[in-house]
Design an enzyme around this catalytic site. Structure first.
Site, PDB file in Angstrom:
ATOM      1  N   VAL A  86       0.831  -1.195   0.000  1.00 54.85           N
ATOM      2  CA  VAL A  86       0.000   0.000   0.000  1.00 54.85           C
ATOM      3  C   VAL A  86       0.872   1.256   0.000  1.00 54.85           C
ATOM      4  CG1 VAL A  86      -0.225   0.117   2.526  1.00 54.85           C
ATOM      5  CG2 VAL A  86      -2.059   1.022   1.098  1.00 54.85           C
ATOM      6  N   CYS A  87       0.381   2.293  -0.679  1.00 55.10           N
ATOM      7  CA  CYS A  87       0.991   3.625  -0.627  1.00 55.10           C
ATOM      8  C   CYS A  87      -0.154   4.619  -0.454  1.00 55.10           C
ATOM      9  CB  CYS A  87       1.839   3.904  -1.872  1.00 55.10           C
ATOM     10  SG  CYS A  87       0.914   4.007  -3.410  1.00 55.10           S
ATOM     11  N   ARG A  88       0.007   5.826  -0.912  1.00 54.63           N
ATOM     12  CA  ARG A  88      -1.048   6.832  -0.743  1.00 54.63           C
ATOM     13  C   ARG A  88      -2.236   6.564  -1.669  1.00 54.63           C
ATOM     14  NH1 ARG A  88      -2.314  12.266  -2.645  1.00 54.63           N
ATOM     15  NH2 ARG A  88      -3.270  13.413  -0.928  1.00 54.63           N
TER      16      ARG A  88
ATOM     17  N   MET B  57      -3.913   4.230   0.796  1.00 55.78           N
ATOM     18  CA  MET B  57      -4.346   4.714   2.097  1.00 55.78           C
ATOM     19  C   MET B  57      -5.435   5.777   1.989  1.00 55.78           C
ATOM     20  SD  MET B  57      -2.922   2.829   4.318  1.00 55.78           S
ATOM     21  CE  MET B  57      -3.435   3.733   5.777  1.00 55.78           C
TER      22      MET B  57
END
Length: 112
Positions: free
Chosen positions: A62-64, A90
């Site tokens: 996961v990232c932004r 996120m």
């Protein structure tokens, strides 16, 4: 190469044994707010920290928003790990009311 992807809603709230949520955002993003229990290795540091990845685990990455995590997912899968990108990252995690914690005492967690 196709990047395996999963929706945030399909990531179990409590990950079973052998599954890891790998957050590849930078330190300031992580400090502001992240999923409880996630493993934090920024994308910019990943190649030098591969030994920190549990060898027998499957990874939700996961990232932004999903761009960096897609690249990391592709890299991990090409190098022998089992990884799946979390679509929307996120931002979607927070929008769906999934739990967040901040690294600063008393701060309200947020996705930046």
């Amino acid at each position: 190469m196709t990047v395996p992807t999963v929706e945030v809603t399909d990531v179990p709230a409590e990950l079973p044994a052998g599954k890891v949520l790998l957050d590849v955002r930078e330190a300031d993003e992580w400090t502001a707010g992240h999923a409880p229990g996630a493993l934090h290795i920024p994308m910019s540091e990943l190649a030098g920290r591969l030994d920190e990845l549990p060898g027998d685990s499957e990874f939700y990455v996961v990232c932004r928003a999903g761009g960096r995590s897609a690249r990391v997912t592709q890299y991990l899968n090409a190098n022998g790990w089992d990884a799946t990108n979390v679509d929307g990252g996120m931002q979607v995690w927070a929008a769906q009311g999934r739990p967040l914690v901040a690294e600063v005492d008393g701060a309200d967690p947020e996705v930046i």
